[in-house]
Design an enzyme around this catalytic site. Structure first.
Site: not given
Ligand code: 13P
Length: 252
Positions: A99, A213, A9, A173, A97, A167, A11
């Site tokens: 976010e 992560s 992803n 993150g 997601h 997740e 982002k």
């Molecule tokens: P990270 O791997 O940066 O923690 O992000 C995970 C994520 O949100 C994948 O969709």
């Protein structure tokens, strides 16, 4: 039985030149993978979908989008529909997601429409679930994930077009990963819920990815868990060597 799936992803990262460099390196690395089955999906931001489709053509890399509107067209300024994504060559769409849920107010009712729009168009929805830190500390993980599944998924959604990503929000993150056993526990719980919606056979066929992560150093032990069928990778997928190392962890 379930082919492992590693999805990146991206982002809101990468300009076109940066994306070309990244995908070129991923493509070269994938050609050198050991024999064995693994599905790889990259999920770039919208502006890169057409050029990235060209950049992955003829390789085993598939492409997904990070979001979609549930209507196929209309007066929805700033939105992109599933048929439009299909045009670009996307086969997957990430839906729900954390976010999107937290920063853009997407709730289960909206996500139920989005998952249906993706699946009905013949694409695969990567539907994300997961609890916040406060919810985990209040011991509400299962309750939250149960609602995210119950209020969005249903028998009419073809299980062959569905991937779930667990997740935990506190692991995204932050560098803080769920332990393999913490993740496995939720994955097994999710599979049990899928069995309730569909049947055992369908539940056993749906891939459940872990995200939060995931790095080259922890991918192996996560992927070794019986109900962890792959990874949804954020930060580490922006560096070709790291993304490739995570893909290679499937074969260990
Ligand atoms: P990270 O791997 O940066 O923690 O992000 C995970 C994520 O949100 C994948 O969709």
């Amino acid at each position: 039985m379930r082919t492992p799936l590693i999805a990146g992803n991206w982002k809101m990262h990468k300009t076109l030149p940066e994306a070309r460099e990244l995908v070129g390196a991923i493509r070269t690395g994938i050609e050198q993978l050991p024999d064995g089955r693994v599905d790889v999906v990259i999920c770039p931001p919208y502006q890169l979908l057409f050029p990235m489709a060209k950049a992955i053509a003829g390789s085993r890399i598939m492409m997904g989008a990070q979001n979609a509107h549930f209507e196929s067209q209309g007066a929805f300024t700033g939105e992109v529909s599933v048929p439009m994504l299909k045009d670009t060559g996307c086969t997957h769409v990430i839906i729900g997601h954390s976010e999107r849920r937290q920063l853009f107010g997407e709730d289960n009712a909206l996500l139920a429409k989005k998952v249906r729009a993706v699946v009905n168009a013949g694409l695969t929805a990567i539907y994300c679930v997961g609890e916040t830190l406060e919810e985990r500390e209040r011991n509400e993980t299962q309750q939250v994930v149960d609602r995210q599944i119950r209020e969005v998924l249903a028998r009419e959604i073809a299980p062959e077009r569905l991937v779930i990503a667990y997740e935990p929000v506190w692991a995204i993150g932050t560098g803080r990963t769920a332990t393999p056993s913490q993740a496995q526990e939720v994955h097994a719980f999710v599979r049990g819920k899928l069995q309730g919606i569909y049947d055992q056979r369908a539940a056993d066929s749906v891939r459940i990815l872990y995200g939060g992560s995931v790095k080259p150093g922890n991918a192996g032990e996560l992927l070794a868990q019986p109900d962890i069928d792959g990874a949804l990778v954020g930060g580490a997928c922006l560096v070709a060597a790291d993304f490739l190392a995570i893909i290679r962890a499937v074969f260990h």
